[in-house]
Scaffold this motif. Structure first.
Motif, PDB file in Angstrom:
ATOM      1  N   ALA A 106       3.241  -9.497  -3.773  1.00 28.40           N
ATOM      2  CA  ALA A 106       3.542  -8.824  -2.514  1.00 28.40           C
ATOM      3  C   ALA A 106       4.970  -9.090  -2.055  1.00 28.40           C
ATOM      4  N   ARG A 142      -1.033  -8.236   1.449  1.00 26.33           N
ATOM      5  CA  ARG A 142       0.273  -7.744   1.906  1.00 26.33           C
ATOM      6  C   ARG A 142       0.490  -8.062   3.386  1.00 26.33           C
ATOM      7  N   ASP A 143      -0.567  -7.935   4.174  1.00 25.98           N
ATOM      8  CA  ASP A 143      -0.466  -8.280   5.595  1.00 25.98           C
ATOM      9  C   ASP A 143      -0.196  -9.773   5.760  1.00 25.98           C
ATOM     10  N   ALA A 190       1.351 -11.655   3.575  1.00 28.50           N
ATOM     11  CA  ALA A 190       2.724 -11.908   3.144  1.00 28.50           C
ATOM     12  C   ALA A 190       3.712 -11.667   4.281  1.00 28.50           C
TER      13      ALA A 190
END
Length: 425
Positions: free
Chosen positions: A296, A411-412, A414
């Motif tokens: 990510a 991803r959130d 990260a």
């Protein structure tokens, strides 16, 4: 009466009978299992599960699974065996995705893990490996160059002068030489051969064993690889490099690595031997979180380190190992995270994790630290440590969702890890 006496005379004593398979669920409550004392003590010594004598039921032992899932056989003194099957809480398709993504985040395909109809891990992985290995060998065995060092009567390749002097003491023949041999006995085929061997060693134990159709497929594969040298037990799995030449092997090799990783539990404790196919769910979760976070953040400057060893004290005597540390290009720590597989504690998180993260932040000079839990529908929490300015964040990653949903959650996460990315957003 004579018929009854005869039947009794051929029945083995109760202590010598092989007990039926023990069926357990990951982190479920302990189950009372009828076992003789020898088998109960051997099972406890194996370390595979938690085993204690049942104080209320004579002749029974309370058996509880921990974080390992799969199927294993424990051989006890007297050549008796007991099979333990531990089913994971995570759906099989999701577990295969976690395992596969950790090995090959760019090459693992979601449809490979679409095995919702399979109720157990080993049958699902055996079918998948057999199918992909057959596809890989459809065009024949891959060949390549392998460096070989040998003692020869003729010069072939180049002479190893140092070995010639050390071994032959000035004699002209035989000659110590090294050469590249074009052969099928290369790393890629050795991995497939060894994975096939390991799968064939497991019995067909329904429903957790190798299915008959998959076993037949693996047997055909094993016959095609009969001339390939297997990797010895206890030896490190050799590394292979994806190339254009071995492209048709890629998916089969990733699955072979999964098979061999699952068999890494084989060990002997005194007179007790444990062999089988098991995965440690804490390690599976940790590998997925760290690899997915790295992917990510791949487009951002800096680097990511896994299991980054540090020392808590100035004399370097107390070692700490954060699961994930993100560094800037100049080596400055930017973020620290630890993956915690705590599925067995749905009502809260232990304080020891907070203390551990506080130590990581202190050593790395970080003002924030992140704990990532495998827990569905859990709230995100933040704890500001008094008189330090350090904030410890707790995140919950729900494993009971699609691969796309899992990666979106990573991803959130990260973005939350890297304050510079939040500011840029």
């Amino acid at each position: 009466m004579m018929h009854t006496a005869s039947a009794r005379s051929v029945s083995p004593p109760a202590a010598e009978r092989t007990p039926p398979p023990i069926e357990l669920a990951e982190h479920a409550s302990a189950k009372p299992i009828p076992l003789d004392d020898v088998t109960g003590r051997a099972l406890a010594a194996s370390g595979l599960v938690e085993v204690t004598p049942d104080p209320y039921l004579p002749g029974h032992w309370r058996v509880k699974a921990g974080r390992k899932v799969g199927v294993a056989t424990v051989t006890v003194p007297g050549s008796r065996t007991v099979t333990v099957r531990i089913t994971p809480k995570t759906p099989i398709a999701r577990l295969l995705f976690l395992l596969g993504y950790s090995l090959d985040p760019k090459g693992w395909r979601n449809d490979d893990a679409d095995l919702a109809s399979e109720p157990d891990l080993l049958p699902a992985l055996a079918r998948l490996f057999a199918r992909q290995a057959e596809h890989a060998l459809r065009q024949g065995l891959l060949q390549g160059y392998r460096r070989t060092e040998e003692t020869s009567l003729v010069i072939r390749g180049r002479i190893l002068e140092g070995e010639q002097i050390r071994r032959q003491h000035g004699r002209l023949i035989p000659i110590e030489v090294a050469h590249d041999e074009y052969t099928t006995d290369i790393t890629e085929n050795r991995l497939l051969r060894t994975a096939s061997d390991r799968l064939m060693r497991l019995p067909t134990i329904p429903p957790a064993g190798i299915p008959t159709d998959a076993r037949a497929c693996v047997l055909r594969l094993r016959a095609r690889l009969a001339d390939i040298t297997p990797i010895g037990c206890g030896h490190e799995i050799p590394a292979w490099r994806p190339t254009r030449l071995n492209a048709r092997y890629h998916r089969a090799l990733r699955l072979a690595e999964l098979v061999l990783r699952g068999f890494s539990v084989e060990h002997r404790t005194g007179d007790v031997t444990v062999s089988g196919f098991l995965f440690d769910m804490a390690k599976v979760f940790e590998d997925f979180v760290t690899v997915a976070l790295r992917e990510a953040l791949a487009d951002q400057p800096g680097r990511c380190a896994f299991q980054d060893g540090q020392h808590l004290d100035e004399h370097g005597q107390i070692r700490i190992v954060p699961d994930f540390v993100r560094y800037a290009e100049d080596g400055t720590p930017l973020a620290v995270a630890d993956a915690k597989y705590k599925a067995e504690e749905p009502d809260g998180f232990p304080h020891t994790d907070l203390y551990q993260m506080l130590a990581y932040c202190t050593v790395l000079g970080m003002s924030e630290g992140h704990l990532v839990y495998a827990k569905g529908n859990g709230p995100h929490a933040a704890h500001r440590v008094r008189r330090s300015g350090i904030v410890i964040h707790q995140h919950a990653l729900d494993l009971d969702q699609s691969p796309a949903g899992l990666l979106a959650g990573i991803r959130d996460l990260a973005l939350r890890l890297d304050s510079s990315l939040i500011a840029a957003g």
